[in-house]
Write a protein that holds these residues in place. Structure first.
Motif, PDB file in Angstrom:
ATOM      1  N   THR A  94       0.822  -1.218   0.000  1.00  0.00           N
ATOM      2  CA  THR A  94       0.000   0.000   0.000  1.00  0.00           C
ATOM      3  C   THR A  94       0.855   1.267   0.000  1.00  0.00           C
ATOM      4  N   ARG A 142      -5.176   5.876  -3.545  1.00  0.00           N
ATOM      5  CA  ARG A 142      -4.546   4.638  -3.096  1.00  0.00           C
ATOM      6  C   ARG A 142      -3.581   4.169  -4.179  1.00  0.00           C
ATOM      7  N   CYS A 149      -5.676  -1.141  -3.993  1.00  0.00           N
ATOM      8  CA  CYS A 149      -6.441   0.076  -3.694  1.00  0.00           C
ATOM      9  C   CYS A 149      -7.601  -0.197  -2.752  1.00  0.00           C
TER      10      CYS A 149
END
Lengths: 261, 326, 272
Positions: free
Chosen positions: B267, C235, C247
């Motif tokens: 992420t 994201r 995401c």
């Protein structure tokens, strides 16, 4: 993308070390001609003269700083290049030579060659202990793909990125059986990957030559190894052998007093 | 459909016959290269097959490849490579792995039809194996298992399998091998379809546990190695990157590789911000995706209860235990 | 087992487009117009490829089915290399993806647009949309914040907006040699000091996460409901197809269910 008429001027140099990391460039046998076509190779030990006054775009430097001569050379090279890349474990983490930092002098002095006293000058340290390093290609030796990929990315106009995930990721992708599960002290979970898990592919445990993984969970790892019945001194020696200087200072591996080689 | 029996002695003849049209994969135990773990490998002899243990790595790598070239680029343009794939027959797939395969099929054949996956998957013959007893970490009995094999094998007394046939193609195949497949009246009742001792997960709805302090328990042991992701038969996340050809930098490939959500890099966005920064966040995300998010979206749990993410976790973090304690 | 053989097109394959115009906006951002003619909603995004460099999601900052404008900030490998292109150069695009601003459902409302820095880009699509459908919406107020006067995006466009809408611009910092006459301080201060009620209003917010947090707090103090506020989430994204997983925010794919979310959809889980 770099302009066609101007290739980056590249030099390979070595401080105190075994020259094995320099070979990780040469080991790209099938691509070496293409790689040399992308750069202006201005210096490479035994292949191309040192060209002392030349300005470089990139210098790949291997070896550890363990003498005043090394330090002088390092400072000169840093002044001559735009990008300084530490190539290999000695330049990046201190590697095996830096293990001397953890041993009593009396133990290793008798082991030295009689005439080579200059290596006593300094405690061995990686090059980033003295100068700013722009990029790191770790490993003992580095993965040849990494050296190739590094040059490719710079030529394409990308910023080369250090692989940040642990060795386990590539080890799993390579379909290996977990050596920790076989009871071995494999440093994979706490070691930076990018080596294509070359050791564990051959079922030899990881010794951490690429330095600590930034997200390493040392406490859990140390507890796991002790849990498997291993001696904490063995673990400490293993963890210190390639990346000792890059381990967190506060790390408690064994409770016993300082181990003397 | 009619059921058949297959004597274990005839398994070899069955494989030989399948080998004419298929690459036959089956679980094989190897001590030399695989450290005694069981892997799906191409077999030509029934002797090497090991049905008593579930495979170390899941089946998905045969379809959702660890590395897939999405397209090649050059100055001429972009081109999707044509895959030449030999049909696969896979023998000895357990119910849990069939469930996972059904989930992968759902994603890569129906939700977003993926020519790369479909090319590998479409002509595959699935031969399932009903394992009788749960292994230490299994919990498939707590999961509403989906997914069917073309042929399902059940253990029968007397060194035999009961053979259930679930597709027309498989029926033609079985009927063409009259010498080894014998018609039978035996049927498998609901009780025999259960797998003993596999109901470990008591709390199936994790919805209300998001802020439960129990998540921290055991997570301190997480090494963030992503073994759970890569051993998981269901995980389907990936990365994409470009790889230039060193001999001609204007050419190259766009490549898809497996990704692991337990890694910080999963992420990380420009500016080095990491959305799921703590091990707890990452661990909880995985469990939620497995047990809740996928179910909300597609109706079945992503998790198949195979227990690999616990069994092959270096520190054996048992999320079933964690959930059951909440 | 065997299924009928059909040719399935790879969803990962982008289309080649040409750069029609290139406008430098600030020291680190620029706007390109490309001949990518697709129907889309304001707030949607496309995946932009430079072969060899990679692919990244870029929000669409125009509203037209004849061409597409993309405002790009130079932050990564792809965007830095896009900046080096010039008019006539080719690049690859696929999309549009995601859910944009639900403009049709919001007809009849007064519109407040709050943007910070490069977050103004997706909001520009809304303004284009409203200009083309002016009768459907009431008063339009814009609060736009930038780091310095040199960072103000779409300067020519903004002059035009000023004729039809109430446009406020602030800068965080004012260099000594600047002739900028507007307020200095965060855009959030402008919103805070403004007398606004929540009657028949929708608010579109896009900017750095911290700015959006503060704006939402201020809006809540002004008694706005969660379903009046729309934000745009950021994201890591690899596929934009709802597959790759990067995401995902608490089970929602930013690329399918976003990037525009109504605040009540995201408020419980925005950090997940």
């Amino acid at each position: 993308m770099a302009k066609k008429d101007k290739k980056p001027v590249v030099g390979f140099y070595g401080l105190t070390g075994c020259a094995g990391c320099l070979l990780s460039f040469i080991f790209n046998e099938n691509e070496i001609v293409s790689l040399l076509g992308m750069v202006d190779l201005a210096a490479f030990p035994f292949i191309k003269g040192k060209q002392g006054d030349k300005e470089f775009d990139i210098i790949f430097l291997e070896g550890v700083v363990c003498s005043n001569d090394d330090l002088d050379m390092l400072k000169k090279l840093r002044a001559k290049t735009k990008i300084l890349v530490s190539l290999g474990a000695c330049a990046s983490t201190g590697c095996i030579p830096a293990y001397r930092n953890f041993i009593d002098e009396a133990k290793y002095l008798p082991l030295m060659y009689e005439k080579v006293h200059r290596i006593k000058d300094k405690d061995p340290k990686p090059i980033d202990a003295y100068v700013h390093v722009d990029f790191t290609i770790p490993g003992c030796p580095p993965n040849r793909e990494e050296v190739k990929s590094f040059i490719k990315q710079l030529i394409l106009g990308k910023t080369p990125r250090l692989y940040n995930d642990p060795v386990c990721v590539e080890c799993k992708l390579n379909g290996n059986h977990c050596l920790l599960d076989e009871g071995k002290i494999c440093l994979g979970p706490i070691t930076r990957g990018g080596c294509d898990s070359v050791c564990t592919n051959g079922r030899f445990e990881c010794w951490g030559c690429r330095g600590p993984c930034p997200d390493a969970n040392y406490e859990a790892f140390i507890a796991l190894i002790k849990d498997k019945g291993h001696n904490s001194r063995t673990l400490k020696e293993r963890m210190q052998s390639f990346a000792g200087l890059k381990l967190p200072d506060e790390l408690q591996i064994e409770d016993a007093p300082d181990y003397v080689g | 459909m009619t059921n058949f029996t297959l004597s274990k002695v005839d398994l070899n003849a069955f494989i030989k016959s399948l080998s004419k049209n298929f690459d036959v994969y089956a679980p094989v135990k190897d001590h030399v290269v695989d450290g005694g773990s069981v892997r799906f490998k191409v077999v030509s002899d029934a002797k090497v097959i090991c049905l008593s243990e579930n495979a170390y790595y899941p089946l998905k790598e045969l379809f959702f490849r660890k590395k897939e070239v999405l397209f090649k680029y050059s100055e001429k343009g972009l081109e999707v490579p044509v895959k030449k794939v030999k049909s696969k027959a896979i023998l000895g797939i357990r119910r849990c792995d069939l469930h996972s395969l059904a989930n992968q099929d759902r994603i890569y054949m129906r939700e977003v039809p993926d020519p790369y996956y479909i090319a590998e998957r479409e002509k595959t013959l699935l031969i399932g194996y009903h394992c009788k007893k749960a292994e230490e970490y299994c919990f498939c009995g707590s999961i509403d298992l989906q997914g069917n094999a073309d042929i399902m094998l059940y253990e029968l007394p007397g060194n035999k399998f009961l053979v259930e046939v679930h597709s027309d193609n498989a029926l033609r195949l079985v009927e063409s091998l009259k010498k080894i497949f014998k018609k039978t009246d035996i049927v498998i009742d609901a009780e025999s379809r259960k797998i003993e001792g596999s109901n470990r997960l008591q709390k199936k709805d994790v919805h209300s546990f998001y802020d439960n302090p129990g998540w921290q328990e055991g997570i301190d042991k997480c090494l963030s190695c992503a073994a759970c992701n890569f051993h998981c038969p269901s995980c389907y996340c990936f990365n994409i990157h470009d790889e230039a050809n060193v001999h001609n930098m204007k050419e190259g490939e766009r490549i898809r590789t497996w990704a692991g959500c337990q890694l910080k890099s999963f992420t990380r966005v420009a500016g080095e911000h990491i959305f799921r920064d703590t091990r707890k966040d990452r661990f909880r995300h995985r469990i939620y995706h497995q047990l809740q998010y996928f179910k909300e979206r597609y109706g079945t749990t992503l998790c198949s209860g195979c227990g690999r993410c616990i069994r092959f976790c270096p520190t054996k973090i048992d999320f079933i235990d964690i959930l059951n304690r909440m | 087992m065997a299924k009928k053989k059909t040719t399935i097109e790879s969803k990962f394959l982008p289309k080649k487009v040409t750069i029609l115009s290139y406008q430098r906006e600030s020291a680190d951002s620029f706007t390109i117009k490309v001949d990518f003619a697709v129907k889309h909603e304001p707030g949607q995004f496309v995946q932009v490829t430079l072969p060899g460099i990679g692919e990244a999601p870029i929000s669409i900052c125009s509203y037209s089915d004849k061409f597409m404008e993309l405002n790009i900030r130079e932050v990564g490998d792809l965007t830095k290399n896009l900046a080096k292109l010039k008019v006539g150069d080719k690049l690859f695009i696929r999309g549009p993806y995601g859910k944009g601003y639900p403009m049709k459902d919001l007809k009849g409302n007064n519109v407040i647009i709050i943007g910070g820095g490069c977050g103004v880009a997706p909001l520009r699509g809304i303004i284009d949309y409203i200009e083309q459908n002016r009768a459907d919406y009431g008063d339009v107020k814009l609060f736009l914040g930038f780091r310095t006067p040199g960072d103000i995006l779409f300067q020519e466009k903004i002059k035009g907006w000023g004729k039809n809408f109430d446009v406020r611009i602030s800068v965080d910092k004012l260099p000594a040699d600047s002739c900028f006459a507007g307020p200095v301080g965060f855009v959030t201060n402008m919103v805070k000091n403004e007398q606004i009620d929540n009657k028949n209003k929708v608010v579109f917010v896009c900017g750095p996460p911290i700015m959006m947090d503060v704006v939402i707090k201020i809006l809540k103090e002004k008694w706005f409901n969660d379903d009046q506020i729309f934000i745009s989430a950021e994201r890591l994204m690899h596929c934009a197809l709802g597959l790759c997983g990067h995401c995902m925010i608490h089970g929602k794919y930013t690329c399918l269910d976003g990037p525009v979310f109504r605040w009540d959809e995201l408020k419980e889980c925005k950090n997940d």
